[in-house]
Write a protein that holds these residues in place. Structure first.
Motif, PDB file in Angstrom:
ATOM      1  N   ILE A 268       9.893  -8.094   0.161  1.00 35.84           N
ATOM      2  CA  ILE A 268       9.855  -7.973   1.428  1.00 35.84           C
ATOM      3  C   ILE A 268       9.081  -7.088   2.382  1.00 35.84           C
ATOM      4  O   ILE A 268       8.309  -6.347   2.674  1.00 35.84           O
ATOM      5  CB  ILE A 268      11.361  -6.455   2.089  1.00 35.84           C
ATOM      6  CG1 ILE A 268      12.282  -7.118   0.638  1.00 35.84           C
ATOM      7  CG2 ILE A 268      11.968  -6.044   3.265  1.00 35.84           C
ATOM      8  CD1 ILE A 268      13.389  -5.755   0.567  1.00 35.84           C
ATOM      9  N   LEU A 269       8.787  -8.508   3.617  1.00 34.14           N
ATOM     10  CA  LEU A 269       8.103  -8.188   4.360  1.00 34.14           C
ATOM     11  C   LEU A 269       7.081  -7.030   4.706  1.00 34.14           C
ATOM     12  O   LEU A 269       5.666  -6.979   4.964  1.00 34.14           O
ATOM     13  CB  LEU A 269       7.496  -9.844   4.760  1.00 34.14           C
ATOM     14  CG  LEU A 269       6.481 -10.077   5.513  1.00 34.14           C
ATOM     15  CD1 LEU A 269       5.463 -10.480   3.949  1.00 34.14           C
ATOM     16  CD2 LEU A 269       5.998 -11.035   6.094  1.00 34.14           C
ATOM     17  N   PRO A 270       8.054  -6.230   5.584  1.00 34.85           N
ATOM     18  CA  PRO A 270       7.412  -5.054   6.291  1.00 34.85           C
ATOM     19  C   PRO A 270       6.850  -4.041   5.936  1.00 34.85           C
ATOM     20  O   PRO A 270       6.218  -3.074   5.664  1.00 34.85           O
ATOM     21  CB  PRO A 270       8.578  -4.875   6.970  1.00 34.85           C
ATOM     22  CG  PRO A 270       9.706  -5.737   7.308  1.00 34.85           C
ATOM     23  CD  PRO A 270       9.010  -7.039   6.376  1.00 34.85           C
ATOM     24  N   TYR A 271       7.384  -3.950   4.088  1.00 37.34           N
ATOM     25  CA  TYR A 271       7.304  -3.398   3.306  1.00 37.34           C
ATOM     26  C   TYR A 271       5.603  -4.075   2.136  1.00 37.34           C
ATOM     27  O   TYR A 271       5.252  -3.012   1.778  1.00 37.34           O
ATOM     28  CB  TYR A 271       8.071  -2.820   2.304  1.00 37.34           C
ATOM     29  CG  TYR A 271       8.833  -2.231   2.746  1.00 37.34           C
ATOM     30  CD1 TYR A 271       9.155  -0.514   2.671  1.00 37.34           C
ATOM     31  CD2 TYR A 271       9.707  -2.971   3.211  1.00 37.34           C
ATOM     32  CE1 TYR A 271      10.241  -0.217   3.448  1.00 37.34           C
ATOM     33  CE2 TYR A 271      11.125  -2.744   4.146  1.00 37.34           C
ATOM     34  CZ  TYR A 271      11.233  -0.680   3.981  1.00 37.34           C
ATOM     35  OH  TYR A 271      11.881  -0.299   4.889  1.00 37.34           O
ATOM     36  N   PHE A 272       4.670  -4.599   2.828  1.00 36.85           N
ATOM     37  CA  PHE A 272       3.352  -5.050   2.427  1.00 36.85           C
ATOM     38  C   PHE A 272       3.236  -4.337   1.782  1.00 36.85           C
ATOM     39  O   PHE A 272       2.259  -4.188   1.345  1.00 36.85           O
ATOM     40  CB  PHE A 272       3.275  -6.613   3.169  1.00 36.85           C
ATOM     41  CG  PHE A 272       2.370  -7.438   2.222  1.00 36.85           C
ATOM     42  CD1 PHE A 272       2.854  -8.272   1.503  1.00 36.85           C
ATOM     43  CD2 PHE A 272       0.956  -6.995   2.754  1.00 36.85           C
ATOM     44  CE1 PHE A 272       1.579  -9.389   1.022  1.00 36.85           C
ATOM     45  CE2 PHE A 272      -0.206  -7.654   1.891  1.00 36.85           C
ATOM     46  CZ  PHE A 272       0.212  -8.946   0.744  1.00 36.85           C
ATOM     47  N   ASN A 273       2.593  -3.477   3.096  1.00 39.90           N
ATOM     48  CA  ASN A 273       1.467  -1.982   2.976  1.00 39.90           C
ATOM     49  C   ASN A 273       1.609  -0.754   2.651  1.00 39.90           C
ATOM     50  O   ASN A 273       0.910  -0.022   2.693  1.00 39.90           O
ATOM     51  CB  ASN A 273       1.256  -2.576   5.176  1.00 39.90           C
ATOM     52  CG  ASN A 273      -0.644  -2.407   4.259  1.00 39.90           C
ATOM     53  OD1 ASN A 273      -1.243  -2.273   4.101  1.00 39.90           O
ATOM     54  ND2 ASN A 273      -0.833  -0.910   5.619  1.00 39.90           N
ATOM     55  N   GLN A 274       2.892  -1.043   2.186  1.00 37.88           N
ATOM     56  CA  GLN A 274       4.261   0.151   1.510  1.00 37.88           C
ATOM     57  C   GLN A 274       2.946   1.384   0.565  1.00 37.88           C
ATOM     58  O   GLN A 274       2.887   2.247   0.404  1.00 37.88           O
ATOM     59  CB  GLN A 274       5.136  -0.225   1.225  1.00 37.88           C
ATOM     60  CG  GLN A 274       6.097   1.125   0.891  1.00 37.88           C
ATOM     61  CD  GLN A 274       6.280   1.989   2.278  1.00 37.88           C
ATOM     62  OE1 GLN A 274       6.280   1.426   3.460  1.00 37.88           O
ATOM     63  NE2 GLN A 274       6.914   3.036   1.791  1.00 37.88           N
ATOM     64  N   ASN A 275       2.235  -0.028  -0.298  1.00 40.69           N
ATOM     65  CA  ASN A 275       0.951   0.242  -1.750  1.00 40.69           C
ATOM     66  C   ASN A 275       0.673  -0.219  -1.830  1.00 40.69           C
ATOM     67  O   ASN A 275       0.435  -1.627  -1.657  1.00 40.69           O
ATOM     68  CB  ASN A 275       1.721   0.867  -3.161  1.00 40.69           C
ATOM     69  CG  ASN A 275       1.495   1.864  -4.063  1.00 40.69           C
ATOM     70  OD1 ASN A 275       0.398   2.561  -3.108  1.00 40.69           O
ATOM     71  ND2 ASN A 275       1.740   1.417  -4.762  1.00 40.69           N
ATOM     72  N   PHE A 276      -0.955  -0.306  -1.111  1.00 43.81           N
ATOM     73  CA  PHE A 276      -1.983  -1.178  -2.375  1.00 43.81           C
ATOM     74  C   PHE A 276      -3.459  -0.609  -2.861  1.00 43.81           C
ATOM     75  O   PHE A 276      -3.227   0.824  -2.356  1.00 43.81           O
ATOM     76  CB  PHE A 276      -2.489  -1.610  -1.129  1.00 43.81           C
ATOM     77  CG  PHE A 276      -3.179  -1.303   0.070  1.00 43.81           C
ATOM     78  CD1 PHE A 276      -4.174  -0.528   0.071  1.00 43.81           C
ATOM     79  CD2 PHE A 276      -2.216  -0.471   1.710  1.00 43.81           C
ATOM     80  CE1 PHE A 276      -4.768   0.281   1.281  1.00 43.81           C
ATOM     81  CE2 PHE A 276      -3.170  -0.031   1.861  1.00 43.81           C
ATOM     82  CZ  PHE A 276      -4.122   1.188   2.414  1.00 43.81           C
ATOM     83  N   SER A 277      -4.133  -0.804  -3.157  1.00 46.36           N
ATOM     84  CA  SER A 277      -5.659  -0.392  -3.263  1.00 46.36           C
ATOM     85  C   SER A 277      -6.681  -0.789  -3.144  1.00 46.36           C
ATOM     86  O   SER A 277      -7.002  -1.835  -2.455  1.00 46.36           O
ATOM     87  CB  SER A 277      -5.941  -1.012  -5.573  1.00 46.36           C
ATOM     88  OG  SER A 277      -4.042  -0.755  -5.722  1.00 46.36           O
TER      89      SER A 277
END
Length: 245
Positions: free
Chosen positions: A169-178
């Motif tokens: 779900i694209l709007p949550y792409f930045n919800q967790n990253f490294s």
């Protein structure tokens, strides 16, 4: 050293569970959010070609080939994968693949979540095959026991912990990253940095209402349609085999 912003677990409309965004739309979104490195990890299907690689490059993104492979009915992320990864069926196959492809990175996907496709005990049974362990985006401040267990295992076995959005779900792409502290923006340097645990995750907990809404959305938009299509394919295959006989 400026870290690289990395997203290693991404699904697009070309995948079997059919998220709404295309690979190109995802890369546009990733560029807007200043990502440096992305890996598209479709279920059991290798997705990578020159066109999509060049599309990413034009947006300043290093696109690393990947796959989320079902191995002995459990999900495993293989980053810097090749099409041969589609043939992996069990952990012995994974061991052979790892030896023949020493430049890949193997990540335990959401290992302790209560789903049949999560690794659970298979992670510790095969811990030497994994380079890193995923910290899932799907948690709240009050409900995060599955990631906590993954963190404990990663620390105990000196594995990197990788934050991802397992994005459907694209709007949550930045919800967790490294963030990866690599010497250069190329795969050998990135892999080396992760193996050396020179990385940090940036998770943002979901609210309770978001968690409930996304749980329902996952069930009705992805899980049930995917199971229906899988059952339909099995019936079509059996029908075709009977006709041949």
């Amino acid at each position: 050293m400026k870290p690289l912003k990395v997203q290693f677990h991404v699904h697009t409309a070309q995948d079997v569970d059919r998220p709404k965004h295309t690979a190109e739309e995802m890369l546009d979104f990733a560029a807007e959010k200043n990502y440096d490195v992305v890996s598209i990890t479709h279920h059991d299907t290798f997705f990578f070609n020159d066109d999509i690689k060049e599309y990413a490059e034009r947006r300043g993104i290093l696109l690393v080939p990947g796959i989320e492979k079902t191995i002995s009915r459990r999900h495993v992320l293989i980053i810097n994968a090749t099409k041969d990864a589609e043939k992996i069926n069990n952990f012995y196959d994974l061991s052979k693949y790892r030896k023949s492809h020493p430049d890949c990175l193997i990540i335990a996907a959401h290992p302790y979540y209560p789903r049949g496709f999560c690794l659970q005990e298979k992670l510790l049974e095969n811990i030497n095959l994994f380079d890193a362990i995923e910290y899932s985006w799907f948690f709240t401040e009050k409900m995060n026991m599955f990631n906590k267990k993954a963190e404990e295992v990663a620390k105990l076995h000196k594995k990197a912990i990788i934050g991802t959005s397992d994005n459907h779900i694209l709007p949550y792409f930045n919800q967790n990253f490294s963030l990866v502290y690599a010497a250069e923006k190329n795969w050998p340097a990135i892999r080396e940095a992760i193996i050396a645990n020179k990385c940090e995750m940036k998770p943002t907990p979901l609210t309770g209402s978001e968690f409930f809404k996304l749980t329902m959305q996952t069930i009705f938009e992805f899980d049930l349609p995917y199971q229906f299509r899988s059952l339909k394919r099995k019936i079509e295959t059996l029908t075709s085999e009977k006709k041949v006989v």
